[in-house]
Scaffold this active site. Sequence first.
Site, PDB file in Angstrom:
ATOM      1  CG  HIS A   1      44.361 -31.868 -40.479  1.00  9.75           C
ATOM      2  ND1 HIS A   1      44.337 -32.031 -41.843  1.00  9.75           N
ATOM      3  CD2 HIS A   1      45.658 -31.955 -40.118  1.00  9.75           C
ATOM      4  CE1 HIS A   1      45.571 -32.201 -42.281  1.00  9.75           C
ATOM      5  NE2 HIS A   1      46.390 -32.163 -41.252  1.00  9.75           N
TER       6      HIS A   1
ATOM      7  CG  ASN B   1      48.620 -24.690 -45.563  1.00  9.27           C
ATOM      8  OD1 ASN B   1      47.909 -24.022 -44.824  1.00  9.27           O
ATOM      9  ND2 ASN B   1      48.937 -25.946 -45.308  1.00  9.27           N
TER      10      ASN B   1
ATOM     11  CG  HIS C   1      49.744 -23.898 -39.468  1.00  9.92           C
ATOM     12  ND1 HIS C   1      50.524 -24.095 -40.588  1.00  9.92           N
ATOM     13  CD2 HIS C   1      48.672 -24.720 -39.631  1.00  9.92           C
ATOM     14  CE1 HIS C   1      49.958 -24.977 -41.388  1.00  9.92           C
ATOM     15  NE2 HIS C   1      48.828 -25.366 -40.823  1.00  9.92           N
TER      16      HIS C   1
END
Length: 451
Positions: free
Chosen positions: A174, A151, A203
Amino acid sequence: MMTAPKITFIGAGSTIFVKNILGDVFHREALKSAHVALMDIDETRLEESHIVVRKLMDSAGASGRITCHTNQKAALQDADFVVVAFQIGGYEPCTVTDFEVCKRHGLEQTIADTLGPGGIMRALRTIPHLWRICEDMTEVCPKATMLNYVNPMAMNTWAMYARYPHIKQVGLCHSVQGTAEELARDLNIDPTSLRYRCAGINHMAFYLELERKTADGTYVNLYPELLAAYDAGQAPKPNIHGNERCQNIVRYEMFKKLGYFVTESSEHFAEYTPWFIKPGREDLIARYKVPLDEYPKRCVEQLANWHKELEEYKTAERIDIKPSREYASTIMNALWTGEPSVIYGNVRNEGLIDNLPQGSCVEVACLVDANGIQPTKVGTIPSHLAAMMQTNINVQTLLTEAILTENRDRVYHAAMMDPHTAAVLGIEEIYALVDDLIAAHGDWLPAWLRR
């Protein structure tokens, strides 16, 4: 093609994550004899991972070999797959800096790894290191596929395909498959009965369709059941990891307003939008159960648990683990054997989602087989979802431009466009915050930022 692949793991000191990925790998017949090259700059952590991986391999009946490296290029030599999982600057000092400096300026955060000042600083710390991996791959394993778990996913992936378009890579998370399992648990149904179509950005992807299989084999829309369960107080269930701070209210409330369920957790989503974290609005924090400073607390707990787990693994005769929900071994198996699979990956938007910017990084279903990782076209997504994603893409666009062109002004502009930051701070306050973050991080950031 060789009889077995070489899998290089950059950031192999992340022992627990390595365990999950390679635990899956060693249970795939086509990958059992793989050469696993572990690379980390921390020799102690590297040796600890070596011990765990060796026991994993032996316990699974795998027959491959393991090599350990502190030199990145040597580890990458002739690799077929490159798994990347590291955190530049770690919890200490860099994550602590991101939270403490922002807090001094009146900006509260929850996770700070994707967007906002925390995500921006993490991208600036991380992207140069990812570029170095791309440089080395170009030289010693140009045909390898990179599986990136680092990230901020969208900015990292975007910066790599912008500068190294020839590198085969996919950004992996995930949240899509993980949230699907959570929702099945909330409704007390078998996760394997679900069928869904999901799309968006990392996200902030949404289940455009979410269905469950009935006894007669037909599929029905799951959204009415999910909404009824939430209104009746039957969902969400308590956090599966026992974390009472994270109660998942934000996502359900957004589901009621938007009509679609988002993939990333409530603690993440709260800081991607301007509505939940505001100075003097403790009522919002209480109502939506927003866990401020969640990531630092989680880091401390995970570190303690990691030390405990590691000691258990070091003394255990064998290590047997359940399959994880990570996509890595599925991708490797599909590319290596040609056996098709579908995963959700972060890739360049080339005609995939029509009403998001072309060239931006999107998360969509991808077919994986011997032809490679092939993203599938989504078309047009609901306009209100695209509008929300665009607010995040604005930040990603400007930060990616900042680092590609070494333009400090664009770093300020990225922070200005962040929805949460803009809802809390004025323009001059945002500039002062960015200045303080750059000064506090010092040599962790690229030199051009400090010229």
